[in-house]
Design an enzyme around this catalytic site. Structure first.
Site, PDB file in Angstrom:
ATOM      1  N   GLN A   1      46.312  -2.373 -64.097  1.00  0.00           N
ATOM      2  CA  GLN A   1      45.417  -2.674 -63.041  1.00  0.00           C
ATOM      3  C   GLN A   1      43.943  -3.390 -63.258  1.00  0.00           C
ATOM      4  OE1 GLN A   1      47.490  -4.275 -60.578  1.00  0.00           O
ATOM      5  NE2 GLN A   1      44.956  -5.923 -60.009  1.00  0.00           N
TER       6      GLN A   1
ATOM      7  N   LYS B   1      52.414  -5.131 -54.693  1.00  0.00           N
ATOM      8  CA  LYS B   1      53.614  -4.550 -55.458  1.00  0.00           C
ATOM      9  C   LYS B   1      54.789  -3.230 -56.059  1.00  0.00           C
ATOM     10  CE  LYS B   1      50.494  -6.737 -59.070  1.00  0.00           C
ATOM     11  NZ  LYS B   1      49.236  -6.596 -59.974  1.00  0.00           N
TER      12      LYS B   1
ATOM     13  N   ASP C   1      52.957  -7.251 -67.723  1.00  0.00           N
ATOM     14  CA  ASP C   1      52.501  -8.150 -67.582  1.00  0.00           C
ATOM     15  C   ASP C   1      52.487  -9.192 -68.833  1.00  0.00           C
ATOM     16  OD1 ASP C   1      51.008  -8.419 -65.149  1.00  0.00           O
ATOM     17  OD2 ASP C   1      49.730  -6.522 -65.294  1.00  0.00           O
TER      18      ASP C   1
END
Ligand code: NAD
Length: 285
Positions: free
Chosen positions: A96, A52, A119
């Site tokens: 994460q 990422k 997200d």
């Protein structure tokens, strides 16, 4: 059978994002910024975060990774998120997952400012997706929708069987398909006779984490197969949840692993972060 090439489309989207970053910088002086919170030493999580970060660099984003030890406290993560919420240089915050067991993941995700929730995991954005309102949509299922659109596959009226019902993959996938007027069935670990369900489907979308879960005899002729699973085979290679070799002989379209949904997930993270930056720029104009 045609391959749905996620790698090629992801590259096209990246180029488009990079062009828009230049435009945003020229017009507003603003550089999109992404903050990533990585807790612990899990190699897979570290590898995803690294991918990422590299993608952010390629398109000209500012990015920062907050690496934290496995035994970190709830308060310390919350403090970092609050700092990122208040930081005007940060447009997107990504935590994460999974987080270690001592951490209340729901509380962490609920603390992220919904306008920085790239997200799409905050219940505010989940609610907007369910009610078909604009918001931030989880990157993996969003990437699948983009990939289908690229190949002019219209899901309207199609029978779609989503296998896997997590908050990250299966549930938002089902909601996006429903919002696009598909008929959607969601299967999971307690589904009785999975084959009975997949055999009815025009499109099978599987994100489970079980190698070869979807076999040739579970797929009707000409079906479209979207393999979201990422597994490490015994020989070390990355494979999906579909028996690619045999299923690909029977279907009309299929995503490969790697090179299908995976690159699209990263591309959608970039486009969600750009979207957040554009929204923040407009608010401050
Ligand atoms: P998860 O463990 O949270 O959820 C798995 C889901 O699969 C659950 O709903 C469970 O009920 C269902 N399931 C498990 N075994 C099953 C079986 N035998 N039959 C039917 N359903 C079964 O996992 P997740 O985070 O949703 O990830 C699922 C897979 O997708 C993993 O392989 C993961 O690596 C992959 N993934 C890929 C991407 C990508 O970018 N391509 C992104 C996220 C996750």
């Amino acid at each position: 059978m045609q391959i749905l090439d996620g790698k090629a489309l992801a590259q096209k989207i990246e180029k488009n994002v990079a062009d828009k970053v230049v435009k945003l910088k020229n017009e507003t002086g603003r550089t999109p910024g992404l903050a990533v919170i990585l807790v612990g030493q899990d190699p897979a999580s570290a590898a995803y975060v690294n991918m990422k970060k590299k993608a952010c660099d390629r398109v000209g984003f500012y990015s920062v990774t907050h690496e934290m030890p496995e035994d970190i406290s709830q308060e310390a993560i919350e403090k970092t998120i609050t700092m990122m919420n208040d930081n005007p240089n940060i447009d997107g915050i990504l935590v994460q997952l999974p987080l270690p067991p001592q951490i209340d993941t729901t509380k962490i995700l609920e603390l992220v400012d919904p306008s920085k929730d790239v997200d799409g995991f905050h219940p505010y954005n989940v609610g907007r997706l369910v009610t078909n309102l604009d918001g931030f949509v989880p990157c993996t299922p969003l990437g699948v929708m983009e990939l289908l659109a690229e190949y002019d596959i219209d899901v309207k009226g199609k029978n779609c069987c989503v296998v896997g019902a997590s908050n990250i993959v299966g549930k938002p996938m089902a909601n996006l398909l429903l919002n696009a007027d598909a008929t959607v069935e969601i299967c999971h670990i307690f589904t009785d006779d999975l084959k009975k369900h997949t055999l009815q489907a025009d499109i099978i979308l599987v994100g489970v984490g079980v190698i070869n879960l979807i076999k040739e005899d579970m797929v009707k002729d000409g079906a479209i197969i979207i393999d979201i699973g990422i597994n490490r085979a015994e020989n070390g290679k990355l494979v999906g949840d579909v028996d690619f070799e045999n299923v690909s002989k029977k279907c009309s379209y299929i995503t490969p692993v790697p090179g299908g949904v995976g690159p699209m997930t990263i591309a959608m993270l970039l486009s969600n972060t750009l979207k957040a930056a554009e929204l923040h720029a407009a608010e401050n104009a």
